[in-house]
Design an enzyme around this catalytic site. Structure first.
Site, PDB file in Angstrom:
ATOM      1  CB  ILE A   8     -12.080 -20.008   4.622  1.00  0.00           C
ATOM      2  CG1 ILE A   8     -11.764 -19.266   3.311  1.00  0.00           C
ATOM      3  CG2 ILE A   8     -11.050 -21.391   4.382  1.00  0.00           C
ATOM      4  CD1 ILE A   8     -12.362 -19.870   2.335  1.00  0.00           C
ATOM      5  CB  ILE A  35      -6.904 -18.312   4.164  1.00  0.00           C
ATOM      6  CG1 ILE A  35      -7.906 -18.190   4.696  1.00  0.00           C
ATOM      7  CG2 ILE A  35      -6.204 -18.054   2.678  1.00  0.00           C
ATOM      8  CD1 ILE A  35      -8.367 -16.701   4.310  1.00  0.00           C
ATOM      9  CG  ASP A  37       3.010  -4.383  12.518  1.00  0.00           C
ATOM     10  OD1 ASP A  37       2.469  -4.554  11.716  1.00  0.00           O
ATOM     11  OD2 ASP A  37       1.832  -4.394  13.504  1.00  0.00           O
ATOM     12  CB  SER A  68      -9.742  -9.090  -1.679  1.00  0.00           C
ATOM     13  OG  SER A  68     -10.056  -8.247  -1.483  1.00  0.00           O
ATOM     14  CE  LYS A 101      -9.030  -8.221   3.462  1.00  0.00           C
ATOM     15  NZ  LYS A 101      -7.520  -8.834   3.660  1.00  0.00           N
TER      16      LYS A 101
END
Ligand code: COA
Length: 269
Positions: free
Chosen positions: A192, A23, A68, A145, A163
């Site tokens: 997705i 994404i 990270d 989220s 989240k």
């Protein structure tokens, strides 16, 4: 008369965590296509290099930093480098995330912590470390989220907890930093297609079909669906939108009620 704007982000600097793939790579590509200079932060150098090369091949300006989001000092260094290279940061996307399906008693405390640390603490670290380098006024923050923040998902306790925290953290940022002209919003994707998340959560054709069936609009989202929303949210067209949680999920978050209705419908046959 409306006009198409091909250069929504001309001259802006965007910083995208988790932008090496999935994404957030879709978001980084869309930002670059609209004229932004894009810095991608990811953990794996090889994926990072491929993402940066692919964006540069379009003629756009992009670079990558391997770090990270659990490492605050590494983020501080990343933002210092970005500001020196590309100028103040106009757009910040907090998208780095981890996930694996496991029951609560099937994950260790460290497994739970790993996801909370990447998703929630990582979002805090990113925003906190970015703060001195954000353009004020005018910066826009987007957190990625999931519907997990709003309803429980079995075998996803770590993600649900993380989240839910990301949503409230982002809204608190909107409250605290709003007076300085910084906007902060949340994008909540549903399933997705062609992402690491869906490969992990729906690894078989049956599981894929279940995921599709859970979406009232009858399809998984695409990376472009999410990128389009991100483009809108960080453009001037959304200059009064802050603290919003926007679902881009084909209505999937409504599916508890829909499943009940489908069960009732089936019982009448
Ligand atoms: N089931 C149960 N526990 C698991 C697990 C699984 N499938 N995968 C990792 N863990 C546990 C590990 O056992 C470890 O706990 P332990 O020390 O008690 O054994 C803990 O999680 C950390 O594992 P580690 O291998 O050190 O991973 P990490 O800190 O690099 O974190 C993860 C990365 C765990 C989030 C990993 O799933 C990952 O890298 N995912 C790729 C990104 C991704 O998921 N993207 C999609 C986002 S939607």
């Amino acid at each position: 008369m409306s006009t198409f704007v091909p250069d929504l982000l001309h001259g802006k600097t965007a910083f995208v965590t988790g932008g090496s793939s999935g994404i957030c790579l879709g978001i980084a590509e869309a930002f670059a296509a609209h004229g932004a200079r894009v810095m991608i932060l990811g953990r794996k150098q090889e994926k990072l290099d491929a993402a940066v090369a692919s964006i540069r091949s379009t003629g756009a300006t992009a670079d990558g930093i391997s770090a990270d989001v659990r490492n605050y000092e590494a983020l501080e260094a990343a933002f210092t480098q970005t500001a020196a290279q590309f100028g103040p940061i106009d757009i910040l996307v907090c998208g780095a995330a981890g996930n694996f399906p496991a029951p609560i008693i099937g994950m260790s405390a460290n497994g739970f912590k790993a996801v909370v640390d990447i998703d929630l603490l990582g979002t805090y670290n990113t925003c906190r470390a970015a703060y001195p380098h954000l353009r004020k006024p005018g910066a826009s923050i987007i957190s990625i989220s999931a519907n997990h923040a709003h309803q429980p998902y079995a075998f996803q306790a770590h993600v649900c907890a993380a989240k839910a925290g990301v949503d409230l953290l982002t809204q608190t940022i909107a409250l605290e930093w709003g007076p300085e002209g910084i906007r902060a919003n949340v994008i909540t994707p549903g399933p997705i297609d062609d992402t690491e998340g869906i490969r992990r959560l729906a690894p078989t054709p049956e599981a894929r079909q279940n995921a599709i069936n859970s979406v009232p609009l009858g399809r998984m989202g695409t990376k472009q669906d999410i990128a389009n929303l991100a483009l809108f949210l960080c453009s001037d067209a959304a200059s009064l939108i802050s603290g919003a949680i926007i679902h881009c999920d084909g209505g999937q978050r409504l599916n508890t009620g829909r499943n009940l209705s489908l069960a009732w419908e089936a019982s009448r046959k």
